[in-house]
Design a protein around this motif. Structure first.
Motif, PDB file in Angstrom:
ATOM      1  N   LYS A  24      10.885   7.572   0.194  1.00 12.34           N
ATOM      2  CA  LYS A  24       9.821   7.996   1.105  1.00 12.34           C
ATOM      3  C   LYS A  24      10.039   7.277   2.425  1.00 12.34           C
ATOM      4  O   LYS A  24      10.348   6.081   2.453  1.00 12.34           O
ATOM      5  CB  LYS A  24       8.442   7.626   0.551  1.00 12.34           C
ATOM      6  CG  LYS A  24       8.170   8.144  -0.840  1.00 12.34           C
ATOM      7  CD  LYS A  24       8.121   9.644  -0.895  1.00 12.34           C
ATOM      8  CE  LYS A  24       7.788  10.115  -2.302  1.00 12.34           C
ATOM      9  NZ  LYS A  24       7.935  11.543  -2.455  1.00 12.34           N
TER      10      LYS A  24
ATOM     11  N   SER B  25       2.214   1.993  -3.356  1.00 10.23           N
ATOM     12  CA  SER B  25       1.191   2.496  -4.284  1.00 10.23           C
ATOM     13  C   SER B  25       0.974   4.003  -4.153  1.00 10.23           C
ATOM     14  O   SER B  25       0.353   4.617  -5.019  1.00 10.23           O
ATOM     15  CB  SER B  25      -0.135   1.754  -4.077  1.00 10.23           C
ATOM     16  OG  SER B  25      -0.792   2.207  -2.903  1.00 10.23           O
ATOM     17  N   LYS B  26       1.499   4.621  -3.112  1.00 14.29           N
ATOM     18  CA  LYS B  26       1.269   6.040  -2.851  1.00 14.29           C
ATOM     19  C   LYS B  26       2.205   6.977  -3.622  1.00 14.29           C
ATOM     20  O   LYS B  26       2.053   8.195  -3.545  1.00 14.29           O
ATOM     21  CB  LYS B  26       1.389   6.338  -1.354  1.00 14.29           C
ATOM     22  CG  LYS B  26       0.303   5.704  -0.518  1.00 14.29           C
ATOM     23  CD  LYS B  26       0.491   6.073   0.941  1.00 14.29           C
ATOM     24  CE  LYS B  26      -0.607   5.485   1.784  1.00 14.29           C
ATOM     25  NZ  LYS B  26      -1.778   6.340   1.841  1.00 14.29           N
ATOM     26  N   PHE B  27       3.182   6.421  -4.343  1.00 11.56           N
ATOM     27  CA  PHE B  27       4.091   7.297  -5.091  1.00 11.56           C
ATOM     28  C   PHE B  27       4.578   6.598  -6.351  1.00 11.56           C
ATOM     29  O   PHE B  27       4.510   5.374  -6.464  1.00 11.56           O
ATOM     30  CB  PHE B  27       5.278   7.740  -4.219  1.00 11.56           C
ATOM     31  CG  PHE B  27       6.217   6.648  -3.806  1.00 11.56           C
ATOM     32  CD1 PHE B  27       7.402   6.436  -4.497  1.00 11.56           C
ATOM     33  CD2 PHE B  27       5.937   5.820  -2.725  1.00 11.56           C
ATOM     34  CE1 PHE B  27       8.281   5.434  -4.119  1.00 11.56           C
ATOM     35  CE2 PHE B  27       6.806   4.817  -2.331  1.00 11.56           C
ATOM     36  CZ  PHE B  27       7.984   4.624  -3.029  1.00 11.56           C
TER      37      PHE B  27
ATOM     38  N   GLU C 212       0.832  -1.204   0.000  1.00 11.15           N
ATOM     39  CA  GLU C 212       0.000   0.000   0.000  1.00 11.15           C
ATOM     40  C   GLU C 212       0.871   1.259   0.000  1.00 11.15           C
ATOM     41  O   GLU C 212       0.593   2.218  -0.710  1.00 11.15           O
ATOM     42  CB  GLU C 212      -0.918  -0.011   1.220  1.00 11.15           C
ATOM     43  CG  GLU C 212      -1.814   1.199   1.336  1.00 11.15           C
ATOM     44  CD  GLU C 212      -2.638   1.153   2.617  1.00 11.15           C
ATOM     45  OE1 GLU C 212      -2.594   2.148   3.371  1.00 11.15           O
ATOM     46  OE2 GLU C 212      -3.306   0.122   2.863  1.00 11.15           O
ATOM     47  N   LYS C 213       1.935   1.240   0.778  1.00  8.51           N
ATOM     48  CA  LYS C 213       2.847   2.386   0.817  1.00  8.51           C
ATOM     49  C   LYS C 213       3.501   2.608  -0.552  1.00  8.51           C
ATOM     50  O   LYS C 213       3.620   3.746  -1.011  1.00  8.51           O
ATOM     51  CB  LYS C 213       3.922   2.207   1.890  1.00  8.51           C
ATOM     52  CG  LYS C 213       3.399   2.185   3.309  1.00  8.51           C
ATOM     53  CD  LYS C 213       2.921   3.537   3.762  1.00  8.51           C
ATOM     54  CE  LYS C 213       2.584   3.521   5.237  1.00  8.51           C
ATOM     55  NZ  LYS C 213       2.107   4.838   5.701  1.00  8.51           N
TER      56      LYS C 213
ATOM     57  N   ILE D 111       5.389   9.014   4.373  1.00  3.01           N
ATOM     58  CA  ILE D 111       4.105   8.637   3.776  1.00  3.01           C
ATOM     59  C   ILE D 111       3.423   7.617   4.679  1.00  3.01           C
ATOM     60  O   ILE D 111       4.052   7.008   5.512  1.00  3.01           O
ATOM     61  CB  ILE D 111       4.230   8.077   2.342  1.00  3.01           C
ATOM     62  CG1 ILE D 111       5.144   6.845   2.295  1.00  3.01           C
ATOM     63  CG2 ILE D 111       4.736   9.163   1.407  1.00  3.01           C
ATOM     64  CD1 ILE D 111       5.121   6.116   0.984  1.00  3.01           C
TER      65      ILE D 111
END
Length: 123
Positions: A22, A13-15, A10-11, A123
């Motif tokens: 990050k 997928s954030k960038f 999930e982390k 993040i």
């Protein structure tokens, strides 16, 4: 600090930016970072800090002045302090890595480059 749990996928997928780590955690003065890598980076070293790269997805090529190491998914490599290195990928592959390094570590050591990002975000 309270107990924290993070879903690594999930982390990631954030960038989408390459070569801009990050931060996702901190423990004992160490930062846990995620980065997406693609193509070439820059030769550099960290005078006072070791770095650990854990490959989450893809194949990382770690160049040293005297050899080249291939780090596959699920493998890790520790780059000792003071050792010049150049992480890169091949054939346009995007590689996802988790990094463990002291909080004081500068992204490209003493080298200043267009890919240097010392102001990394959580993040």
């Amino acid at each position: 600090m309270e107990n924290t749990k993070a879903n690594i996928s999930e982390k990631f997928s954030k960038f989408s930016a390459h070569w801009i780590p990050k931060i996702i955690g901190e423990l004992n003065g160490q930062l846990v970072k995620l980065a997406k890598l693609k193509d070439d980076f820059v030769w550099h070293s960290h005078e006072n800090e070791d770095e650990m790269f854990l490959v989450w997805k893809g194949t990382l090529i770690m160049e040293f002045r005297d050899r080249t190491e291939t780090i596959n998914e699920g493998e890790m490599i520790v780059v000792p302090k003071g050792v010049e290195h150049n992480p890169r990928t091949e054939n346009g592959e995007e590689v996802w890595v988790m990094l463990f390094e002291p909080a004081a570590t500068q992204h490209t050591g003493e080298v200043q480059h267009e890919r240097t990002h010392n102001d990394q975000e959580w993040i």
